[in-house]
Design an enzyme around this catalytic site. Sequence first.
Site, PDB file in Angstrom:
ATOM      1  CE1 TYR A 154     -40.403  54.524  23.880  1.00  0.00           C
ATOM      2  CE2 TYR A 154     -40.609  56.917  24.010  1.00  0.00           C
ATOM      3  CZ  TYR A 154     -39.901  55.794  23.623  1.00  0.00           C
ATOM      4  OH  TYR A 154     -38.704  55.928  22.966  1.00  0.00           O
ATOM      5  CG  HIS A 190     -31.392  49.661  24.161  1.00  0.00           C
ATOM      6  ND1 HIS A 190     -31.387  49.412  22.810  1.00  0.00           N
ATOM      7  CD2 HIS A 190     -30.114  49.965  24.482  1.00  0.00           C
ATOM      8  CE1 HIS A 190     -30.150  49.550  22.337  1.00  0.00           C
ATOM      9  NE2 HIS A 190     -29.361  49.877  23.331  1.00  0.00           N
ATOM     10  CB  CYS A 220     -39.048  58.934  40.137  1.00  0.00           C
ATOM     11  SG  CYS A 220     -38.939  60.556  40.925  1.00  0.00           S
ATOM     12  CB  THR A 258     -29.677  43.339  16.509  1.00  0.00           C
ATOM     13  OG1 THR A 258     -29.190  44.678  16.623  1.00  0.00           O
ATOM     14  CG2 THR A 258     -28.550  42.358  16.711  1.00  0.00           C
ATOM     15  CG  ASN A 266     -30.609  40.104  10.416  1.00  0.00           C
ATOM     16  OD1 ASN A 266     -31.420  40.402   9.555  1.00  0.00           O
ATOM     17  ND2 ASN A 266     -30.303  40.927  11.405  1.00  0.00           N
ATOM     18  CD  GLU A 290     -33.160  42.933   5.224  1.00  0.00           C
ATOM     19  OE1 GLU A 290     -32.491  43.882   5.690  1.00  0.00           O
ATOM     20  OE2 GLU A 290     -34.362  42.980   4.972  1.00  0.00           O
TER      21      GLU A 290
HETATM   22  N1  APR Z   1     -35.978  37.285  11.752  1.00  0.00           N
HETATM   23  C1  APR Z   1     -34.667  37.677  11.827  1.00  0.00           C
HETATM   24  N2  APR Z   1     -34.260  38.941  11.606  1.00  0.00           N
HETATM   25  C2  APR Z   1     -35.187  39.861  11.312  1.00  0.00           C
HETATM   26  C3  APR Z   1     -36.569  39.529  11.210  1.00  0.00           C
HETATM   27  C4  APR Z   1     -36.954  38.183  11.439  1.00  0.00           C
HETATM   28  N3  APR Z   1     -38.217  37.771  11.366  1.00  0.00           N
HETATM   29  N4  APR Z   1     -37.254  40.674  10.909  1.00  0.00           N
HETATM   30  C5  APR Z   1     -36.357  41.667  10.832  1.00  0.00           C
HETATM   31  N5  APR Z   1     -35.105  41.188  11.063  1.00  0.00           N
HETATM   32  C6  APR Z   1     -33.855  41.923  11.147  1.00  0.00           C
HETATM   33  C7  APR Z   1     -33.673  43.001  10.103  1.00  0.00           C
HETATM   34  O1  APR Z   1     -33.059  42.470   8.944  1.00  0.00           O
HETATM   35  C8  APR Z   1     -32.742  43.990  10.834  1.00  0.00           C
HETATM   36  O2  APR Z   1     -31.374  43.634  10.633  1.00  0.00           O
HETATM   37  O3  APR Z   1     -33.889  42.596  12.387  1.00  0.00           O
HETATM   38  C9  APR Z   1     -33.078  43.766  12.316  1.00  0.00           C
HETATM   39  C10 APR Z   1     -33.817  44.898  12.968  1.00  0.00           C
HETATM   40  O4  APR Z   1     -32.978  46.017  13.017  1.00  0.00           O
HETATM   41  P1  APR Z   1     -33.383  47.375  13.726  1.00  0.00           P
HETATM   42  O5  APR Z   1     -34.749  47.767  13.285  1.00  0.00           O
HETATM   43  O6  APR Z   1     -32.276  48.327  13.509  1.00  0.00           O
HETATM   44  O7  APR Z   1     -33.506  46.972  15.275  1.00  0.00           O
HETATM   45  P2  APR Z   1     -32.350  46.829  16.379  1.00  0.00           P
HETATM   46  O8  APR Z   1     -31.086  46.354  15.780  1.00  0.00           O
HETATM   47  O9  APR Z   1     -32.945  46.034  17.486  1.00  0.00           O
HETATM   48  O10 APR Z   1     -32.182  48.336  16.857  1.00  0.00           O
HETATM   49  C11 APR Z   1     -31.276  48.610  17.875  1.00  0.00           C
HETATM   50  O11 APR Z   1     -31.882  50.919  17.942  1.00  0.00           O
HETATM   51  O12 APR Z   1     -33.602  52.461  17.781  1.00  0.00           O
HETATM   52  C12 APR Z   1     -32.732  51.820  18.630  1.00  0.00           C
HETATM   53  O13 APR Z   1     -32.963  51.441  20.942  1.00  0.00           O
HETATM   54  C13 APR Z   1     -33.459  51.041  19.692  1.00  0.00           C
HETATM   55  O14 APR Z   1     -33.000  48.851  20.591  1.00  0.00           O
HETATM   56  C14 APR Z   1     -33.070  49.621  19.398  1.00  0.00           C
HETATM   57  C15 APR Z   1     -31.726  49.768  18.719  1.00  0.00           C
END
Ligand code: APR
Length: 240
Positions: free
Chosen positions: A59, A114, A122, A182, A208, A210
């Site tokens: 971190y 999160h 603390c 996400t 997204n 994807e």
């Molecule tokens: N624009 C739009 N979407 C995007 C882009 C972009 N430029 N780049 C990546 N993505 C999408 C990916 O396709 C994927 O679906 O963002 C998503 C990222 O997914 P994760 O890596 O799983 O992130 P997130 O969903 O935020 O994770 C949730 O998991 O590890 C824990 O606490 C952590 O907050 C986090 C939580």
Amino acid sequence: MIIPKSIKEIVILTGAGISAESGIRTFRDQNGLWENHDIMEVASPGGFERNPEVVYEFYNLRRKQLLSVEVSPNLGHISLSRLQDLFKGRVSLVTQNVDDLHERSGFKNILHMHGELLQMRCVKSGKVFSTKEPFDERTNCPCCLQAGNLRPNIVWFGERPFHMKEIEDLLSSCDLFISIGTSGEVYPAAMFVNLAKENSHCVTIEVNKEVTQVSHNFDYLISGKASEELPKLIDKILNL
Ligand code: APR
């Protein structure tokens, strides 16, 4: 896409995808590795117990990276702040991201479900402190003045996300829900779309690059990069 003119309450959920174009790596784009670490080793209470030095260091490096000159808000963050400033109703933002890029782009009252990278907590008193500096088990806590009591103010796997009551209240009364960048793999955020849809009039949109685990739950999918798609979507909403 049909968004009614009458909308007054917008709730936005963001994930790692919105910050990806600002130079912060997402969690799942590298097959379960996050900056070359097993996610469970650096984002779980068990991992922290087993290997605190690795977790502090991890971190500390993420914080340093966030504060480096290469990282700054992108057009995705900036267009959401524009929406909050100019929309006639209320715009609330729930983020799973621990960075401060929404704050830096001017968004106000963000719910960091999160936690935040620029905070430490603390474990004895529960008090939260802002920090831009590295800290570890040798750092004296500002409240109890002892070393060994500070941890990152990050919600790890198995821990309850912050602000859940407030988030559920916002979702139950919103008429537009937008989920951005996400993967829909982590709960409870993955089910926010279902809570929003309990309002029969709520319109739901996913942005997204994807298709995700939860895409089928949304009314509309916008496929593309957040920095390119959000400016267009926000213009559309502001011109309703
Ligand atoms: N624009 C739009 N979407 C995007 C882009 C972009 N430029 N780049 C990546 N993505 C999408 C990916 O396709 C994927 O679906 O963002 C998503 C990222 O997914 P994760 O890596 O799983 O992130 P997130 O969903 O935020 O994770 C949730 O998991 O590890 C824990 O606490 C952590 O907050 C986090 C939580």
